[in-house]
Design a protein around this motif. Structure first.
Motif, PDB file in Angstrom:
ATOM      1  N   SER A 105       0.830  -1.199   0.000  1.00 56.16           N
ATOM      2  CA  SER A 105       0.000   0.000   0.000  1.00 56.16           C
ATOM      3  C   SER A 105       0.871   1.258   0.000  1.00 56.16           C
ATOM      4  N   PHE A 106       0.464   2.263  -0.788  1.00 56.86           N
ATOM      5  CA  PHE A 106       1.201   3.534  -0.867  1.00 56.86           C
ATOM      6  C   PHE A 106       0.211   4.681  -0.739  1.00 56.86           C
ATOM      7  N   LYS A 107       0.698   5.795  -0.207  1.00 56.99           N
ATOM      8  CA  LYS A 107      -0.141   7.013  -0.162  1.00 56.99           C
ATOM      9  C   LYS A 107       0.677   8.204  -0.636  1.00 56.99           C
ATOM     10  N   PRO A 108       1.021   8.228  -1.914  1.00 56.53           N
ATOM     11  CA  PRO A 108       1.919   9.278  -2.403  1.00 56.53           C
ATOM     12  C   PRO A 108       1.201  10.558  -2.844  1.00 56.53           C
ATOM     13  N   LEU A 109      -0.121  10.565  -2.832  1.00 64.39           N
ATOM     14  CA  LEU A 109      -0.841  11.720  -3.391  1.00 64.39           C
ATOM     15  C   LEU A 109      -1.112  12.759  -2.304  1.00 64.39           C
ATOM     16  N   LYS A 110      -1.356  13.992  -2.760  1.00 59.65           N
ATOM     17  CA  LYS A 110      -1.627  15.071  -1.811  1.00 59.65           C
ATOM     18  C   LYS A 110      -2.891  14.736  -1.009  1.00 59.65           C
ATOM     19  N   LYS A 111      -2.794  14.872   0.297  1.00 61.59           N
ATOM     20  CA  LYS A 111      -3.925  14.520   1.174  1.00 61.59           C
ATOM     21  C   LYS A 111      -5.087  15.492   1.007  1.00 61.59           C
ATOM     22  N   ALA A 112      -6.297  14.984   1.234  1.00 67.55           N
ATOM     23  CA  ALA A 112      -7.477  15.853   1.231  1.00 67.55           C
ATOM     24  C   ALA A 112      -8.405  15.358   2.331  1.00 67.55           C
ATOM     25  N   ALA A 113      -9.312  16.230   2.768  1.00 69.79           N
ATOM     26  CA  ALA A 113     -10.318  15.773   3.739  1.00 69.79           C
ATOM     27  C   ALA A 113     -11.294  14.870   2.994  1.00 69.79           C
ATOM     28  N   PRO A 114     -11.530  13.640   3.459  1.00 70.68           N
ATOM     29  CA  PRO A 114     -12.402  12.731   2.711  1.00 70.68           C
ATOM     30  C   PRO A 114     -13.788  13.321   2.456  1.00 70.68           C
ATOM     31  N   ARG A 115     -14.320  13.031   1.305  1.00 72.07           N
ATOM     32  CA  ARG A 115     -15.666  13.489   0.938  1.00 72.07           C
ATOM     33  C   ARG A 115     -16.390  12.351   0.214  1.00 72.07           C
ATOM     34  N   PHE A 116     -16.941  11.433   1.005  1.00 68.54           N
ATOM     35  CA  PHE A 116     -17.645  10.285   0.423  1.00 68.54           C
ATOM     36  C   PHE A 116     -18.967  10.762  -0.194  1.00 68.54           C
ATOM     37  N   CYS A 117     -19.346  10.147  -1.281  1.00 68.36           N
ATOM     38  CA  CYS A 117     -20.563  10.569  -1.990  1.00 68.36           C
ATOM     39  C   CYS A 117     -21.802  10.120  -1.224  1.00 68.36           C
ATOM     40  N   ILE A 118     -22.589  11.082  -0.787  1.00 68.88           N
ATOM     41  CA  ILE A 118     -23.783  10.763  -0.002  1.00 68.88           C
ATOM     42  C   ILE A 118     -24.859  10.095  -0.855  1.00 68.88           C
ATOM     43  N   PHE A 119     -24.794  10.346  -2.166  1.00 70.05           N
ATOM     44  CA  PHE A 119     -25.820   9.781  -3.051  1.00 70.05           C
ATOM     45  C   PHE A 119     -25.675   8.261  -3.198  1.00 70.05           C
ATOM     46  N   GLU A 120     -24.497   7.738  -2.856  1.00 74.20           N
ATOM     47  CA  GLU A 120     -24.333   6.275  -2.835  1.00 74.20           C
ATOM     48  C   GLU A 120     -25.326   5.698  -1.821  1.00 74.20           C
ATOM     49  N   TYR A 121     -25.454   6.347  -0.668  1.00 73.30           N
ATOM     50  CA  TYR A 121     -26.404   5.886   0.349  1.00 73.30           C
ATOM     51  C   TYR A 121     -27.842   6.104  -0.093  1.00 73.30           C
ATOM     52  N   ILE A 122     -28.092   7.253  -0.693  1.00 75.62           N
ATOM     53  CA  ILE A 122     -29.479   7.611  -0.990  1.00 75.62           C
ATOM     54  C   ILE A 122     -30.052   6.751  -2.107  1.00 75.62           C
ATOM     55  N   TYR A 123     -29.306   6.606  -3.179  1.00 70.82           N
ATOM     56  CA  TYR A 123     -29.884   5.954  -4.362  1.00 70.82           C
ATOM     57  C   TYR A 123     -29.011   4.885  -4.986  1.00 70.82           C
ATOM     58  N   PHE A 124     -27.685   5.153  -5.048  1.00 71.56           N
ATOM     59  CA  PHE A 124     -26.903   4.452  -6.045  1.00 71.56           C
ATOM     60  C   PHE A 124     -26.474   3.036  -5.658  1.00 71.56           C
ATOM     61  N   ALA A 125     -25.938   2.869  -4.440  1.00 72.09           N
ATOM     62  CA  ALA A 125     -25.385   1.566  -4.066  1.00 72.09           C
ATOM     63  C   ALA A 125     -26.505   0.565  -3.776  1.00 72.09           C
TER      64      ALA A 125
END
Ligand code: AMP
Length: 466
Positions: free
Chosen positions: A224-244
């Motif tokens: 496992s690697f984490k070489p990318l610039k960090k960001a505050a996670p932002r999970f898609c809420i629409f996965e819960y509402i409709y998509f998944a």
């Protein structure tokens, strides 16, 4: 809106990937594809249509080897065309490379223009293709290093699977917009958009691929690697509402559980005296159960669904009332006649479905119809992989709730509030860490297009779709 599945180190890789894709079919029904490898050559098959129609035994036999990645597609970037079906497979200086992508790259247009100015020739109009070009142009040595340098240039949402003749690589963007999970099936690693794919193939769920994580899987194991610039996670809420799918674990909770909680919260916010709660199948079912449990109003399937609806149907010249919606849903008159009904759905886009269903229910004798939506008004388009139309097509972007109620001809209309949605996700807790992208409801985009590029970028996405 796409689904991806990958498996590494399994003697029946393509068969397992086929089953995985079948479980993810709800994430895209336009096209599907798979690329496999036996360590020497790669094999590929992509077609328009459903997984069960595209792959048969002879096709799967040709997809040889012990590693495979697959994709089901619903176009949010690029037109509905076989040239845009994934996995995207190229042969470049370092050998074969296949890529499968769920998400949308928000700076794809800029990179594409720049590369084309240097003479790059694109084979598709998918945003994903820019990643392949950036990998090919990189001066790094290994595929992994080349991929890292490519990902440092792209922005937006991406859950990715890459396959070469030697390795499989899984990536989730630093915001973690779209889900991606890791599992184990005996000695093989499996990666999928949703855990429901693991249940079918009897893989055990290990964990989520973390936001910003790159997982490099070879015959020596996974690193496992984490070489990318960090960001505050932002999970898609629409996965819960409709998509998944409701039976998946997404972002740490089951979708079914969260949807029921949406229904319970909505019941607290906008309870009404009624005889029945009925869902709009299938999208409203889980939340309607929550609403019914919280209010004590009996739950009924007042609308029955026909599951065999294809893409287009020819309407007879003498037009049939509510034709489009009737192909999919029909009301049970015995259940609804004379009743005060709460109708539950997950979201309203243009309000055409709701309006037609209300008319249909009234025609079958329903006395009162109280429409309840288990998400806040969808006011803003999604740039991160959900096919939510432009603002002008979203009824809630230009109309108040009362106006939408009048248009739909419901007796009352209520939406879940943004706070209610947050409470439901936090399992009722007042304070918890809320790591979600809810831009479609709030307009708070965690990552914008480069200034002024929204329209141009979206044109790339929707070319030929109109
Ligand atoms: P509409 O008739 O345009 O208001 O569509 C509402 C229906 O579309 C609801 O039943 C939702 O479950 C469903 N829906 C919501 N978002 C999407 C989407 N991005 N793609 C397809 N269907 C959706």
């Amino acid at each position: 809106m796409c689904g991806i599945f990958g498996i590494f180190n399994h003697s029946e890789a393509s068969n397992i990937a086929y089953l995985g894709l079948h479980s993810l079919q709800h994430r895209g029904q336009e096209s599907a594809g798979m690329v496999s490898t036996d360590g020497y050559s790669v094999y590929s098959h992509r077609e328009m249509g459903l997984v069960s129609d595209i792959f048969d035994e002879p096709t799967l036999e040709k997809l040889r080897g012990n590693a495979a990645i697959g994709h089901v597609r619903y176009s949010t970037a690029g037109s509905s065309d076989i040239k845009n079906a994934q996995p995207f497979l190229v042969e470049y200086a370092k050998g074969p490379l296949a890529i499968a992508h769920n998400g949308n790259l928000t700076n794809a247009k800029i990179i594409r223009d720049e590369l084309q100015n240097y003479g790059s020739i694109f084979q598709s109009n998918m945003d994903t293709e820019v990643i392949v070009h950036l990998i090919a142009l990189s001066h790094e040595n290994s595929t992994l290093e080349r991929l890292i340098s490519a990902l440092r240039r792209v922005e937006g949402s991406y859950s990715l699977l890459l396959l070469t003749d030697k390795e499989m690589i899984a990536v989730r963007d630093p915001y973690g917009f779209r889900p991606l999970v890791l599992g184990k099936l005996k000695d093989s690693f499996v990666v999928a958009s949703e855990t429901c794919a693991f249940d079918l193939v009897e893989a055990s769920y290990l964990r989520e691929i973390e936001p910003g994580e790159i997982l490099h899987i070879t015959k020596d194991g996974a690193r496992s690697f984490k070489p990318l610039k960090k960001a505050a996670p932002r999970f898609c809420i629409f996965e819960y509402i409709y998509f998944a799918r409701p039976d998946s674990d997404v972002f740490g909770r089951t979708v079914y559980g969260v949807r029921k909680a949406f229904g319970r919260e909505l019941a607290k916010e906008s309870a009404i005296d009624a005889d029945l709660v009925i869902p709009i199948p299938d999208s409203g079912i889980s939340a309607a159960i929550g609403y019914a449990q919280a209010t004590g109003i009996p739950f009924e399937m007042g609308l029955i669904r026909n599951h065999y609806v294809g893409r287009t149907f020819i309407e007879p010249k003498e037009s049939i009332r509510h034709f489009g919606v009737k192909l999919k849903l029909n009301a049970d008159h015995e259940t609804v006649r004379g009743k005060k009904i709460v109708v539950v759905d997950d979201s309203i886009v243009r309000a055409t479905t709701g309006r037609k269903i209300i008319k249909m229910l009234r025609q079958q004798g329903a006395k009162e119809i109280h429409f309840r939506v288990t998400s806040p008004p969808t006011q803003f388009p999604c740039f991160y992989g959900i096919d939510t139309p432009s603002r002008s097509e979203l009824i809630a972007s230009s109309h108040e709730v009362e106006e939408i109620n009048t248009y739909m001809t419901s007796d009352t209309l209520e939406y879940l509030s943004i706070d209610g949605m947050k409470r439901a996700i936090g399992n009722g807790a007042d304070s918890f860490s809320y790591n979600f992208c809810d831009a479609c409801f709030s307009g708070h985009y965690p990552l914008r297009f480069p200034w002024g590029m929204e329209l141009e970028q979206m044109e790339l996405f929707v070319q030929d779709k109109k």
